[in-house]
Design a protein around this motif. Structure first.
Motif, PDB file in Angstrom:
ATOM      1  N   LYS A  75      18.766  12.341  25.356  1.00 37.12           N
ATOM      2  CA  LYS A  75      19.740  13.083  24.553  1.00 37.12           C
ATOM      3  C   LYS A  75      20.641  12.134  23.766  1.00 37.12           C
ATOM      4  O   LYS A  75      21.002  12.410  22.611  1.00 37.12           O
ATOM      5  N   SER A  76      21.021  11.018  24.368  1.00 40.11           N
ATOM      6  CA  SER A  76      21.886  10.054  23.692  1.00 40.11           C
ATOM      7  C   SER A  76      21.149   9.358  22.554  1.00 40.11           C
ATOM      8  O   SER A  76      21.731   9.091  21.494  1.00 40.11           O
ATOM      9  N   ILE A  77      19.868   9.061  22.752  1.00 42.22           N
ATOM     10  CA  ILE A  77      19.057   8.462  21.685  1.00 42.22           C
ATOM     11  C   ILE A  77      18.937   9.422  20.507  1.00 42.22           C
ATOM     12  O   ILE A  77      19.074   9.029  19.336  1.00 42.22           O
ATOM     13  N   GLU A  78      18.694  10.697  20.807  1.00 42.73           N
ATOM     14  CA  GLU A  78      18.602  11.705  19.747  1.00 42.73           C
ATOM     15  C   GLU A  78      19.912  11.779  18.968  1.00 42.73           C
ATOM     16  O   GLU A  78      19.913  11.908  17.736  1.00 42.73           O
ATOM     17  N   PHE A  79      21.020  11.694  19.682  1.00 44.31           N
ATOM     18  CA  PHE A  79      22.334  11.737  19.029  1.00 44.31           C
ATOM     19  C   PHE A  79      22.500  10.554  18.069  1.00 44.31           C
ATOM     20  O   PHE A  79      22.964  10.714  16.935  1.00 44.31           O
ATOM     21  N   ILE A  80      22.121   9.372  18.510  1.00 44.33           N
ATOM     22  CA  ILE A  80      22.254   8.175  17.673  1.00 44.33           C
ATOM     23  C   ILE A  80      21.437   8.312  16.400  1.00 44.33           C
ATOM     24  O   ILE A  80      21.932   8.045  15.286  1.00 44.33           O
ATOM     25  N   HIS A  81      20.190   8.732  16.536  1.00 42.57           N
ATOM     26  CA  HIS A  81      19.340   8.900  15.353  1.00 42.57           C
ATOM     27  C   HIS A  81      19.922   9.958  14.416  1.00 42.57           C
ATOM     28  O   HIS A  81      19.868   9.799  13.182  1.00 42.57           O
ATOM     29  N   ASP A  82      20.488  11.011  14.986  1.00 37.72           N
ATOM     30  CA  ASP A  82      21.052  12.088  14.173  1.00 37.72           C
ATOM     31  C   ASP A  82      22.264  11.599  13.375  1.00 37.72           C
ATOM     32  O   ASP A  82      22.403  11.919  12.183  1.00 37.72           O
ATOM     33  N   VAL A  83      23.131  10.809  14.020  1.00 39.77           N
ATOM     34  CA  VAL A  83      24.324  10.298  13.333  1.00 39.77           C
ATOM     35  C   VAL A  83      23.915   9.393  12.173  1.00 39.77           C
ATOM     36  O   VAL A  83      24.473   9.483  11.060  1.00 39.77           O
ATOM     37  N   ILE A  84      22.961   8.520  12.396  1.00 42.94           N
ATOM     38  CA  ILE A  84      22.516   7.608  11.339  1.00 42.94           C
ATOM     39  C   ILE A  84      21.874   8.381  10.195  1.00 42.94           C
ATOM     40  O   ILE A  84      22.118   8.102   9.013  1.00 42.94           O
ATOM     41  N   ALA A  86      16.873   3.090  21.445  1.00 37.10           N
ATOM     42  CA  ALA A  86      16.614   3.864  20.220  1.00 37.10           C
ATOM     43  C   ALA A  86      15.872   3.037  19.171  1.00 37.10           C
ATOM     44  O   ALA A  86      15.608   3.513  18.068  1.00 37.10           O
ATOM     45  N   GLY A  87      15.557   1.783  19.505  1.00 31.87           N
ATOM     46  CA  GLY A  87      14.815   0.924  18.594  1.00 31.87           C
ATOM     47  C   GLY A  87      15.678   0.225  17.574  1.00 31.87           C
ATOM     48  O   GLY A  87      15.175  -0.264  16.553  1.00 31.87           O
ATOM     49  N   LEU A  88      16.981   0.144  17.843  1.00 32.95           N
ATOM     50  CA  LEU A  88      17.918  -0.467  16.896  1.00 32.95           C
ATOM     51  C   LEU A  88      18.422  -1.808  17.428  1.00 32.95           C
ATOM     52  O   LEU A  88      18.587  -1.986  18.628  1.00 32.95           O
ATOM     53  N   ARG A  89      18.661  -2.716  16.509  1.00 33.86           N
ATOM     54  CA  ARG A  89      19.255  -4.008  16.864  1.00 33.86           C
ATOM     55  C   ARG A  89      20.491  -4.167  15.983  1.00 33.86           C
ATOM     56  O   ARG A  89      20.401  -4.666  14.858  1.00 33.86           O
ATOM     57  N   LEU A  90      21.603  -3.726  16.507  1.00 41.10           N
ATOM     58  CA  LEU A  90      22.818  -3.596  15.713  1.00 41.10           C
ATOM     59  C   LEU A  90      23.795  -4.726  16.000  1.00 41.10           C
ATOM     60  O   LEU A  90      23.848  -5.246  17.120  1.00 41.10           O
ATOM     61  N   ILE A 124      27.574   8.508  24.667  1.00 46.05           N
ATOM     62  CA  ILE A 124      27.635   8.824  26.101  1.00 46.05           C
ATOM     63  C   ILE A 124      28.853   9.703  26.413  1.00 46.05           C
ATOM     64  O   ILE A 124      29.374   9.655  27.528  1.00 46.05           O
ATOM     65  N   GLN A 125      29.280  10.509  25.449  1.00 46.51           N
ATOM     66  CA  GLN A 125      30.448  11.362  25.642  1.00 46.51           C
ATOM     67  C   GLN A 125      30.333  12.233  26.901  1.00 46.51           C
ATOM     68  O   GLN A 125      31.320  12.486  27.581  1.00 46.51           O
ATOM     69  N   HIS A 126      29.138  12.683  27.235  1.00 48.06           N
ATOM     70  CA  HIS A 126      28.947  13.603  28.361  1.00 48.06           C
ATOM     71  C   HIS A 126      28.533  12.897  29.658  1.00 48.06           C
ATOM     72  O   HIS A 126      28.225  13.567  30.651  1.00 48.06           O
ATOM     73  N   TRP A 127      28.532  11.582  29.662  1.00 52.34           N
ATOM     74  CA  TRP A 127      28.177  10.827  30.863  1.00 52.34           C
ATOM     75  C   TRP A 127      29.417  10.672  31.753  1.00 52.34           C
ATOM     76  O   TRP A 127      30.541  10.554  31.280  1.00 52.34           O
ATOM     77  N   THR A 128      29.191  10.669  33.051  1.00 49.47           N
ATOM     78  CA  THR A 128      30.252  10.304  33.991  1.00 49.47           C
ATOM     79  C   THR A 128      30.122   8.817  34.312  1.00 49.47           C
ATOM     80  O   THR A 128      29.140   8.163  33.941  1.00 49.47           O
ATOM     81  N   ALA A 129      31.110   8.289  35.032  1.00 54.06           N
ATOM     82  CA  ALA A 129      31.029   6.885  35.447  1.00 54.06           C
ATOM     83  C   ALA A 129      29.812   6.652  36.333  1.00 54.06           C
ATOM     84  O   ALA A 129      29.188   5.583  36.277  1.00 54.06           O
ATOM     85  N   MET A 130      29.449   7.659  37.136  1.00 58.30           N
ATOM     86  CA  MET A 130      28.290   7.479  38.019  1.00 58.30           C
ATOM     87  C   MET A 130      26.988   7.437  37.221  1.00 58.30           C
ATOM     88  O   MET A 130      26.073   6.672  37.562  1.00 58.30           O
ATOM     89  N   HIS A 131      26.884   8.234  36.149  1.00 54.94           N
ATOM     90  CA  HIS A 131      25.730   8.098  35.252  1.00 54.94           C
ATOM     91  C   HIS A 131      25.658   6.660  34.733  1.00 54.94           C
ATOM     92  O   HIS A 131      24.589   6.037  34.728  1.00 54.94           O
ATOM     93  N   ASP A 132      26.804   6.177  34.269  1.00 51.57           N
ATOM     94  CA  ASP A 132      26.883   4.792  33.772  1.00 51.57           C
ATOM     95  C   ASP A 132      26.316   3.804  34.780  1.00 51.57           C
ATOM     96  O   ASP A 132      25.436   2.995  34.473  1.00 51.57           O
ATOM     97  N   TRP A 133      26.862   3.864  35.992  1.00 48.36           N
ATOM     98  CA  TRP A 133      26.527   2.841  36.977  1.00 48.36           C
ATOM     99  C   TRP A 133      25.077   2.937  37.441  1.00 48.36           C
ATOM    100  O   TRP A 133      24.401   1.908  37.594  1.00 48.36           O
TER     101      TRP A 133
END
Length: 472
Positions: free
Chosen positions: A225-234, A262-266, A376-385
């Motif tokens: 979902k986060s990858i899709e979001f990144i591609h959508d914003v770009i 997402a295949g990006l090197r930013l 990662i707006q919808h991620w919690t800290a536990m998702h992160d870790w």
């Protein structure tokens, strides 16, 4: 930490088959996970070894035994309090909380009945007859009639366990009488009990590898979902340079990893405030080199000290510092290098009430040339870790030293408990900061306690705390 709780759905569950936390209703093993009740916002995170040692030391000092067994996962949940309070979660249950009392420079343990599923206290406990235990379970206070034993170390105000003669934990609460006052007493209220939930405690060992396996499907979904979001914003902002705002913290590291997936090197943008921990500077360089990504560093050090001379130190609700030493330099960088840029930022809604209300894509009012986007707006800290553990990512070692957030070493939003640790670990850094505080305080009529006791963190002002706009 300010006492400003907010309500939000907390996706936190436990799988009794895998003996692991699960960030959704269904474990990857196929079993339905049970919800774990934690205090909102419920941004649960792992307890690292330093955290485990602290909890065990405090529990042993106050109740005679360490709390967290070797081989068991332990988690922390930071909850609203005067300064700092952490719920301790083991086996899918909150087993106690620890609270820092600044006025007394000490930690207090607030046990839950669930702790008795793991350990038997040898200090600060009371035994009652099994008949009295029935009334206490129904909510009665502990009265002297029916008491058969009182630990000789109990003082008024102590947290205590109440055990039945058969050894069950009946309740927890605060002592209203000391041991000395109970000698020979036949009446009186000995303990005011505290009603706590009596959840299931999954008393079985497990590892973070078990937790990763239990959450694999969920992590894959959040990543996708986060990858899709990144591609959508770009796609919606063609021709604008995408970047990653990298701070050296866990959230920006996860965001960076997602852009790579997402295949990006930013290019990475790092605003060096001049107030960073040495470990943060090292992490920023290490991550840039490891992933072979261009690193653009903009210094905000002069902006901070210019603002300090004019306005004094930043405060909890007056963080002028974010604009002075982060946003203004980043604005200058973007305008000079690209004119405009998209910045993928490690913002999460569980960090604060304001970020809960923040849009996922916005233009920072202080940096209008920047389109900010939070994958990662919808991620919690536990998702992160769990994601960082799974990806074996090079996270900042400061997290293992007890910090739950990474920023400037003297950030006014840090609690006193954290500042005491930082002062002890970086004495020269902290002494230099206090010298500058004292000099400004002396020149502006502040009392000696203003600098020494952290009063500089509090200021009445009409300025709005720019919690959202502080991200770059």
């Amino acid at each position: 930490m300010k006492n400003s709780p907010f309500l939000a759905p907390v996706p936190f569950y436990w799988c009794d088959k895998c003996h692991a936390p699960v960030m959704g209703k269904l474990c990857s093993c196929g079993e339905k996970a049970r919800p774990v009740s934690v205090t909102p916002p419920g941004d649960v995170r792992p307890a690292f070894q330093r955290d485990r040692d602290l909890v065990n030391r405090l529990f042993e000092e106050q109740f005679g035994v360490p709390l967290i067994p070797d081989g068991y996962l332990a988690l922390l949940n930071k909850v609203p309090d005067e300064d700092r309070m952490e719920e301790i979660i083991i086996g899918g249950a909150v087993v106690c909380a620890i609270r820092y009392i600044p006025a007394e420079s000490r930690w207090e343990v607030l046990p839950r009945e669930a702790a008795a599923a793991l350990v038997v206290p040898t200090k600060r406990f009371i035994r009652v007859t099994d008949d009295a235990a029935g009334y206490i379970r129904d909510g009665s206070s502990v009265l002297m009639p029916g008491v058969t034993f009182v630990s000789p170390d109990i003082e008024v105000g102590d947290s205590v366990f109440v055990l039945s003669e058969s050894g069950d934990c009946v309740a927890v609460g605060r002592a209203k009488m000391s041991y000395r006052e109970t000698v020979g007493a036949t009446r009186g209220q000995l303990v005011r009990t505290r009603r706590t939930q009596k959840p299931i405690v999954d008393a079985a060992p497990s590892t973070w590898e078990d937790a990763i396996m239990a959450n694999n499907n969920i992590l894959d979904l959040y990543e996708r979902k986060s990858i899709e979001f990144i591609h959508d914003v770009i796609a919606k902002n063609p021709g604008i340079q995408p970047t990653v705002s990298y701070s050296g913290g866990k959230d920006s590291l996860v965001t960076l990893l997602i852009t790579l997936k997402a295949g990006l090197r930013l290019p990475l943008i790092f605003a060096d405030t001049g107030l960073e921990f040495p470990e943060t500077i090292e992490n920023v360089q290490k991550v840039s080199e490891l992933f072979d990504l261009p690193l653009i560093i903009e210094s905000g050090n002069s902006g901070f000290w210019e603002g300090f001379e004019l306005q004094g130190p930043p405060a909890v609700d007056f963080r002028w510092c974010c604009k002075a030493c982060k946003l203004t330099p980043v604005k200058t960088l973007i305008e000079n290098k690209w004119g405009e840029a998209i910045s993928f930022i490690g913002q999460r809604k569980f960090e604060s009430a304001k970020r809960m209300q923040s849009p996922r894509v916005w233009r920072n009012r202080n940096v209008p040339c920047q389109i900010s986007a939070a994958p990662i707006q919808h991620w919690t800290a536990m998702h992160d870790w769990l994601y960082l553990f799974r990806e074996k990512a090079p996270y900042n070692p400061l997290y293992e030293l007890g910090l739950d957030r990474i920023g400037c070493f003297m950030c006014p939003s840090s609690d006193i408990a954290c500042m005491k640790d930082i002062e002890a670990r970086y004495p020269e850094l902290w002494a230099d900061w206090e010298r500058k505080l004292k000099a400004w305080g002396d020149a502006n009529g502040k009392s000696p306690e203003w600098a020494a006791k952290g009063l500089w963190r509090i200021r009445e002002t009409n300025e709005e705390d720019s919690d959202i706009d502080g991200h770059f």
